[in-house]
Design an enzyme around this catalytic site. Structure first.
Site, PDB file in Angstrom:
ATOM      1  N   LYS A  87     -38.397 -12.190   8.171  1.00  0.00           N
ATOM      2  CA  LYS A  87     -38.620 -10.988   8.974  1.00  0.00           C
ATOM      3  C   LYS A  87     -39.634 -11.188  10.105  1.00  0.00           C
ATOM      4  O   LYS A  87     -39.545 -10.533  11.145  1.00  0.00           O
ATOM      5  CB  LYS A  87     -39.064  -9.827   8.081  1.00  0.00           C
ATOM      6  CG  LYS A  87     -37.979  -9.300   7.164  1.00  0.00           C
ATOM      7  CD  LYS A  87     -38.451  -8.068   6.407  1.00  0.00           C
ATOM      8  CE  LYS A  87     -37.366  -7.520   5.504  1.00  0.00           C
ATOM      9  NZ  LYS A  87     -37.774  -6.253   4.848  1.00  0.00           N
ATOM     10  N   ASP A 137     -37.189  -0.355   7.858  1.00  0.00           N
ATOM     11  CA  ASP A 137     -37.737  -0.243   6.499  1.00  0.00           C
ATOM     12  C   ASP A 137     -38.639   0.980   6.327  1.00  0.00           C
ATOM     13  O   ASP A 137     -38.466   1.780   5.405  1.00  0.00           O
ATOM     14  CB  ASP A 137     -38.521  -1.501   6.127  1.00  0.00           C
ATOM     15  CG  ASP A 137     -37.618  -2.686   5.827  1.00  0.00           C
ATOM     16  OD1 ASP A 137     -36.476  -2.467   5.365  1.00  0.00           O
ATOM     17  OD2 ASP A 137     -38.044  -3.832   6.053  1.00  0.00           O
TER      18      ASP A 137
END
Length: 281
Positions: free
Chosen positions: A66, A102
Site C-alpha cells: 500500500k 479504507d
C-alpha cells in the site's frame, strides 16, 4: 475481451475480493473480470508498469504494497496522500491515479451501524499503524472534536498527532494502562491492531474491565466475526461493530472509482459472510 481489474498483494490466496467484485460486475452487467495477483515486494515497480502495459483498468492494493506503490503512480488523491497509503488504483487513459477507501469504508460502517453524530463523540484508537492512519484521517475529515491514541510505542503515534493538529482537533497519546483505567471517557473505542485475529483468537488489545455500556466498541478484524474483544464488550452491554462493514464499504467505494456505478453492498456483505461461515454481524 472485457476490462480487467485485479488485486496486488502478497500473499493473496485468501482474498475474498475476486468473489465480491466478479459477482458485482456480473450483477450490474459490466463486461469485466477481477483477478488476484500475488506480487513479490521486489517486483512491485514492474507490476505497476505492467498495469499500464497490459491496460489493466484498475486494481486494489493490499499488504505489503500500500505504501510502496505510491512512488510509481502518476497521481495521488489528497485523502490517500494524507493517509500515506493507497488501496485503489484507477487507470485513467494510461495515467495511474491512487486512492484510499479504507478509512471512508470504516467511517461509513460506523455511521450506518451506530447512527451517531461523529462530531460530538470522543474516540479512543488502539494502534498507530497503517489501518489507524486511514481511520484517523477519515474521522478528522468528518470533524471529530477529540481523539485519544494508545499504542505500544508512543513515538509511532506522533504522525497521527501532527495530522490532528492540521485539522485543529484535540488529540493525545496515552499509555495502555491509562486508557484501560478511563474507558468510560470514550464514546467510541476502535481496535485497529491485528490482536485477536485468527488463529490467535484468545487475545485482546486491552482490558475492558472499566468499560461501561455507554461506549461503542469496534474491531477492524472480521475473522473471527466476533473477536474476544467484541465478545467482552457485548457482555458489558455495548454496541459492537466488527470489520465486515469496513471491508464491504471499502470494496464498494473502489468499485465506484473504477466504474462510476454503485454495487449492491448488501449483496457483497452476504458473499463475505458466506465465505467466513457466518450469517450475521
Amino acid at each position: 475481451m472485457g476490462k480487467v481489474f485485479g488485486l496486488l498483494g502478497h500473499p493473496v490466496g485468501h482474498s475474498m475480493s475476486p468473489n465480491i467484485h466478479n459477482d458485482a460486475f456480473g450483477h450490474i452487467g459490466i463486461d469485466a473480470t477481477y483477478h488476484a495477483f500475488d506480487v513479490d515486494p521486489n517486483f512491485i515497480k514492474d507490476a505497476i508498469a505492467g498495469l499500464k502495459a497490459l491496460q489493466i483498468s484498475g486494481c486494489n492494493v493490499t499488504v505489503p504494497h500500500k505504501i510502496a506503490v505510491m512512488e510509481y503512480l502518476d497521481e495521488i488523491d489528497e485523502e490517500a496522500r494524507l493517509i500515506g497509503a493507497v488501496n485503489t488504483i484507477v487507470n485513467v487513459n494510461g495515467r495511474l491515479v491512487g486512492y484510499n477507501t479504507d478509512g471512508r469504508g470504516f467511517v461509513e460502517s460506523l455511521e450506518e451501524e451506530a447512527q451517531i453524530d461523529l462530531q460530538t463523540k470522543r474516540f479512543l484508537i488502539i494502534g498507530a499503524g497503517g489501518a489507524a492512519r486511514g481511520i484517523v484521517t477519515s474521522l478528522l475529515r468528518k470533524g471529530i472534536g477529540h481523539l485519544t491514541i494508545t499504542n505500544r510505542t508512543a513515538e509511532k503515534a506522533t504522525p497521527l498527532l501532527k495530522l490532528a493538529k492540521e485539522f485543529k482537533t484535540q488529540a493525545e497519546v496515552i499509555e495502555k494502562k491509562q486508557a484501560e483505567n478511563q474507558l468510560s471517557h470514550y464514546d467510541v473505542i476502535i481496535n485497529t491492531t491485528s490482536i485477536g485475529m485468527s488463529p490467535n483468537v484468545e487475545y485482546t488489545p486491552l482490558s475492558l474491565e472499566q468499560l461501561t455500556d455507554k461506549s461503542i466498541v469496534c474491531d477492524l478484524i472480521y475473522n473471527p466475526l466476533d473477536t474476544a474483544f467484541l465478545i467482552e464488550a457485548k457482555k458489558k452491554g455495548c454496541l459492537t461493530i466488527n470489520g465486515v462493514g469496513m471491508f464491504v464499504n471499502q470494496a464498494a467505494l473502489s468499485f465506484e472509482h473504477w466504474t462510476g456505478k454503485k454495487p449492491e453492498r448488501e449483496r457483497m456483505r452476504k458473499i463475505v459472510l458466506t465465505n467466513l461461515g457466518g450469517t450475521s454481524c
